[in-house]
Design a protein around this motif. Structure first.
Motif, short mmCIF file in Angstrom:
data_model
loop_
_atom_site.label_atom_id
_atom_site.label_comp_id
_atom_site.label_asym_id
_atom_site.label_seq_id
_atom_site.Cartn_x
_atom_site.Cartn_y
_atom_site.Cartn_z
N SER A 47 0.83 -1.20 0.00
CA SER A 47 0.00 0.00 0.00
C SER A 47 0.87 1.27 0.00
O SER A 47 0.59 2.23 -0.71
CB SER A 47 -0.94 -0.05 1.20
OG SER A 47 -1.49 1.21 1.44
N THR A 50 2.32 1.73 -3.47
CA THR A 50 1.32 2.21 -4.43
C THR A 50 1.11 3.72 -4.27
O THR A 50 1.00 4.45 -5.25
CB THR A 50 -0.02 1.47 -4.20
OG1 THR A 50 0.22 0.07 -4.35
CG2 THR A 50 -1.07 1.91 -5.20
N GLN A 51 1.09 4.18 -3.03
CA GLN A 51 0.86 5.61 -2.78
C GLN A 51 2.08 6.47 -3.10
O GLN A 51 1.96 7.60 -3.55
CB GLN A 51 0.49 5.83 -1.31
CG GLN A 51 -0.82 5.18 -0.89
CD GLN A 51 -0.98 5.26 0.62
OE1 GLN A 51 -1.22 6.34 1.17
NE2 GLN A 51 -0.83 4.14 1.30
N CYS A 72 7.68 6.10 4.28
CA CYS A 72 6.40 6.31 4.94
C CYS A 72 6.70 6.86 6.33
O CYS A 72 7.85 6.85 6.77
CB CYS A 72 5.57 5.03 4.99
SG CYS A 72 6.38 3.63 5.75
N PRO A 98 3.03 8.46 2.90
CA PRO A 98 2.01 7.59 3.48
C PRO A 98 2.26 7.37 4.98
O PRO A 98 3.41 7.43 5.43
CB PRO A 98 2.17 6.27 2.71
CG PRO A 98 2.88 6.64 1.44
CD PRO A 98 3.72 7.83 1.75
#
Ligand code: MD6
Ligand code: FE
Length: 221
Positions: A47, A50-51, A72, A98
């Motif tokens: 995730s 992807t971000q 992140c 993220p």
């Protein structure tokens, strides 16, 4: 040879190792420590990627890094012509990085606690991707504000040889295998040891394919 370190070739998908390798008075490799977190950690990482997709950054000297990276957490490590620093936003998208996935924060806290570093609340998480041939030259981690905090570093996928040196660049180095699921923790008197990653060898891993992912958690501010 370090305790618990395989002696000859490294093979992807070797059975997990156990135990602790001691690299210094306050530097450890916890073999297989991340494996119980994997089911939560791997989708969380997907995730993040992807971000904020992996990208190759430029060093202050103008070289393209062979390792691709993303971040992140509240702060992300970036490199460009102006130098290395932590930023609250992804320079590619202009968006905040993220959020730090909870299982990663938990793994970092547990890693630090179990090696005697006490409370550790990471605010920066660098995710590195190595494809075969990628390497990281000898460096110190010194971009963080308070060097009394340890660093917790998680290896996933293809095995790598960690080059572990001393406090001076010219000090002798040793090579330590970092395997899928291993967690390196270091700080204190070892916080500024020079280290790097030897060129990754081509292989296939059942989780990651032909890549190694390294997740490094720090307290940057
Ligand atoms: C890597 N790691 O394992 C590169 N730095 O791919 C690092 O450069 C590193 O693993 C500081 C602390 C732990 C690390
Ligand atoms: Fe480093």
């Amino acid at each position: 040879m370090l305790d618990g370190a395989p002696s000859a070739d490294l093979f992807a998908d070797d059975p997990p190792q156990t135990g602790t390798a001691r690299l210094g008075p306050q530097a450890y490799v916890l073999r297989g420590f991340a494996l119980p977190w994997l089911d939560a950690l791997w989708p969380a990482l997907q995730s993040v990627i992807t971000q904020a997709p992996f990208r190759h950054m430029e060093t202050p000297g103008g070289q393209r890094m062979s390792v691709a990276l993303t971040n992140c957490g509240a702060l992300g490590w970036v490199s460009d012509r102006h130098g290395y620093r932590y930023t609250p936003r992804d320079p590619d998208s202009g968006l905040p990085w993220p959020a730090l996935p909870a299982p990663l924060a938990e793994l970092a806290r547990e890693g630090a606690r179990s090696t005697g570093f006490g409370r550790f609340e990471p605010d920066a998480c660098l995710v590195n991707r190595y494809l075969p041939g990628a390497r990281l030259s000898l460096h110190q981690d010194r971009d963080e504000r308070d060097l009394s905090h340890p660093i917790v570093s998680v290896s996933l996928g293809l095995p790598a040889l960690f080059i572990w040196g001393g406090l001076q660049r010219a000090d002798r180095t040793e090579r330590v295998p970092l395997l899928h699921g291993d967690v390196a923790v270091w700080g204190g008197v070892d916080r500024l040891r020079f280290h790097g990653i030897a060129p990754l060898r081509q292989a296939h891993h059942s989780l990651t394919g032909a890549q190694r992912i390294n997740v490094t958690l720090r307290r940057a501010r």
